[in-house]
Design a protein around this motif. Sequence first.
Motif, PDB file in Angstrom:
ATOM      1  N   GLU A   1       0.861  -1.180   0.000  1.00 13.80           N
ATOM      2  CA  GLU A   1       0.000   0.000   0.000  1.00 13.80           C
ATOM      3  C   GLU A   1       0.901   1.235   0.000  1.00 13.80           C
ATOM      4  OE1 GLU A   1      -3.478   1.998   2.753  1.00 13.80           O
ATOM      5  OE2 GLU A   1      -3.234  -0.184   2.780  1.00 13.80           O
ATOM      6  N   THR A   2       0.720   2.090  -1.008  1.00  6.60           N
ATOM      7  CA  THR A   2       1.513   3.317  -1.151  1.00  6.60           C
ATOM      8  C   THR A   2       0.594   4.468  -1.541  1.00  6.60           C
ATOM      9  OG1 THR A   2       1.935   2.908  -3.495  1.00  6.60           O
ATOM     10  CG2 THR A   2       3.587   2.066  -1.933  1.00  6.60           C
ATOM     11  N   GLU A   3       1.184   5.644  -1.634  1.00  4.91           N
ATOM     12  CA  GLU A   3       0.459   6.770  -2.215  1.00  4.91           C
ATOM     13  C   GLU A   3       0.285   6.502  -3.697  1.00  4.91           C
ATOM     14  OE1 GLU A   3       1.381  10.809   0.071  1.00  4.91           O
ATOM     15  OE2 GLU A   3       3.202   9.851  -0.696  1.00  4.91           O
ATOM     16  N   ARG A   4      -0.792   7.002  -4.266  1.00  2.91           N
ATOM     17  CA  ARG A   4      -1.135   6.724  -5.659  1.00  2.91           C
ATOM     18  C   ARG A   4      -0.009   7.062  -6.635  1.00  2.91           C
ATOM     19  NH1 ARG A   4      -6.236   9.581  -7.134  1.00  2.91           N
ATOM     20  NH2 ARG A   4      -4.845  11.347  -7.068  1.00  2.91           N
ATOM     21  N   GLU A   5       0.709   8.177  -6.388  1.00  5.48           N
ATOM     22  CA  GLU A   5       1.729   8.590  -7.358  1.00  5.48           C
ATOM     23  C   GLU A   5       3.074   7.892  -7.191  1.00  5.48           C
ATOM     24  OE1 GLU A   5       1.483  11.308  -3.920  1.00  5.48           O
ATOM     25  OE2 GLU A   5       0.017  10.850  -5.443  1.00  5.48           O
ATOM     26  N   ASP A   6       3.240   7.061  -6.166  1.00  7.82           N
ATOM     27  CA  ASP A   6       4.520   6.374  -5.952  1.00  7.82           C
ATOM     28  C   ASP A   6       4.750   5.306  -7.010  1.00  7.82           C
ATOM     29  OD1 ASP A   6       4.985   7.903  -3.735  1.00  7.82           O
ATOM     30  OD2 ASP A   6       4.709   6.292  -2.274  1.00  7.82           O
ATOM     31  N   ASP A   7       5.954   5.315  -7.571  1.00 11.41           N
ATOM     32  CA  ASP A   7       6.375   4.254  -8.487  1.00 11.41           C
ATOM     33  C   ASP A   7       7.488   3.480  -7.801  1.00 11.41           C
ATOM     34  OD1 ASP A   7       4.697   4.680 -10.729  1.00 11.41           O
ATOM     35  OD2 ASP A   7       5.917   6.410 -11.298  1.00 11.41           O
TER      36      ASP A   7
ATOM     37  N   GLN B   1      -2.773  -4.086  -9.824  1.00 15.35           N
ATOM     38  CA  GLN B   1      -2.606  -2.772  -9.207  1.00 15.35           C
ATOM     39  C   GLN B   1      -3.896  -1.972  -9.395  1.00 15.35           C
ATOM     40  OE1 GLN B   1       0.326   0.163 -10.918  1.00 15.35           O
ATOM     41  NE2 GLN B   1       1.366  -0.363  -9.005  1.00 15.35           N
ATOM     42  N   HIS B   2      -4.338  -1.321  -8.315  1.00  8.81           N
ATOM     43  CA  HIS B   2      -5.532  -0.487  -8.382  1.00  8.81           C
ATOM     44  C   HIS B   2      -5.356   0.714  -7.475  1.00  8.81           C
ATOM     45  CE1 HIS B   2      -7.970  -3.297 -10.685  1.00  8.81           C
ATOM     46  NE2 HIS B   2      -7.552  -4.261  -9.893  1.00  8.81           N
ATOM     47  N   ASP B   3      -5.966   1.833  -7.886  1.00  4.61           N
ATOM     48  CA  ASP B   3      -5.972   3.048  -7.073  1.00  4.61           C
ATOM     49  C   ASP B   3      -7.298   3.157  -6.335  1.00  4.61           C
ATOM     50  OD1 ASP B   3      -3.533   3.682  -8.193  1.00  4.61           O
ATOM     51  OD2 ASP B   3      -4.339   5.144  -9.602  1.00  4.61           O
ATOM     52  N   TYR B   4      -7.217   3.604  -5.085  1.00  5.88           N
ATOM     53  CA  TYR B   4      -8.399   3.853  -4.257  1.00  5.88           C
ATOM     54  C   TYR B   4      -8.198   5.210  -3.602  1.00  5.88           C
ATOM     55  CZ  TYR B   4      -8.985  -1.091  -5.034  1.00  5.88           C
ATOM     56  OH  TYR B   4      -9.109  -2.314  -5.636  1.00  5.88           O
ATOM     57  N   GLY B   5      -8.671   6.272  -4.249  1.00  7.82           N
ATOM     58  CA  GLY B   5      -8.448   7.622  -3.734  1.00  7.82           C
ATOM     59  C   GLY B   5      -6.963   7.946  -3.773  1.00  7.82           C
ATOM     60  N   ILE B   6      -6.386   8.318  -2.628  1.00  4.29           N
ATOM     61  CA  ILE B   6      -4.953   8.649  -2.583  1.00  4.29           C
ATOM     62  C   ILE B   6      -4.085   7.407  -2.412  1.00  4.29           C
ATOM     63  CG2 ILE B   6      -5.384  10.938  -1.605  1.00  4.29           C
ATOM     64  CD1 ILE B   6      -4.314   9.754   1.090  1.00  4.29           C
ATOM     65  N   THR B   7      -4.714   6.244  -2.267  1.00  2.00           N
ATOM     66  CA  THR B   7      -4.005   4.999  -1.992  1.00  2.00           C
ATOM     67  C   THR B   7      -3.892   4.152  -3.255  1.00  2.00           C
ATOM     68  OG1 THR B   7      -4.813   4.974   0.278  1.00  2.00           O
ATOM     69  CG2 THR B   7      -4.106   2.870  -0.627  1.00  2.00           C
ATOM     70  N   LYS B   8      -2.717   3.520  -3.407  1.00  2.00           N
ATOM     71  CA  LYS B   8      -2.516   2.558  -4.493  1.00  2.00           C
ATOM     72  C   LYS B   8      -2.170   1.210  -3.857  1.00  2.00           C
ATOM     73  CE  LYS B   8       1.161   3.088  -7.100  1.00  2.00           C
ATOM     74  NZ  LYS B   8       2.044   3.590  -8.163  1.00  2.00           N
ATOM     75  N   ILE B   9      -2.864   0.168  -4.279  1.00  2.00           N
ATOM     76  CA  ILE B   9      -2.568  -1.194  -3.846  1.00  2.00           C
ATOM     77  C   ILE B   9      -1.893  -1.904  -5.014  1.00  2.00           C
ATOM     78  CG2 ILE B   9      -3.511  -3.415  -3.086  1.00  2.00           C
ATOM     79  CD1 ILE B   9      -3.927  -1.246  -1.014  1.00  2.00           C
TER      80      ILE B   9
END
Length: 184
Positions: free
Chosen positions: A150-156, A168-176
Amino acid sequence: MRIIAGEYGGRRLSAVLGNQTRPTTDKVKEALFSMIGPFFDGGQVLDLFAGTGGLGIEAVSRGCDRAVLVDKQRQAIQVITDNIAVTKATERFRLLKIPAQSALTLLAAEQQQFDYVFLDPPYRFKIIHQLLTKLAELSLLADAARVIVETEREDDIELPSGFELIKQHDYGITKISVYQYSKG
């Protein structure tokens, strides 16, 4: 917060007071387990930044055999202890009150291997690559292990050798992100 499904489904979990932890919401937790399961036929779990213990407890509720939950904060440890007690199956959990890196070293010395690893460190640390590398170097991952990050959406994340992004999916500000590890 609650255990969503499985053997302990519907039981309420406590949260850590204050802003020292960032519990995974029920919505994101449900989506996360839909991505990796949603139910399991055994397996060992490591929840490295456990916070409330919710992810490791959910994995055991859904069929994993045992979970090791790691956190270093005193308040989180008390909440995790209380949340494990809600399951009435405390023998299926091990709680370590030590920093994540120390936990990895200890678990490697015990020759433990995990089928599922949850990594949700504080976003500001930016240590996912380092943790993935350490998990592989210390032989803590079973072949075909899934590492759920679990990271921030913009983290690569730059992936170390042996890891492949499978979902991989985005949930608001969160990326799984779900990675599979191959010993190759």
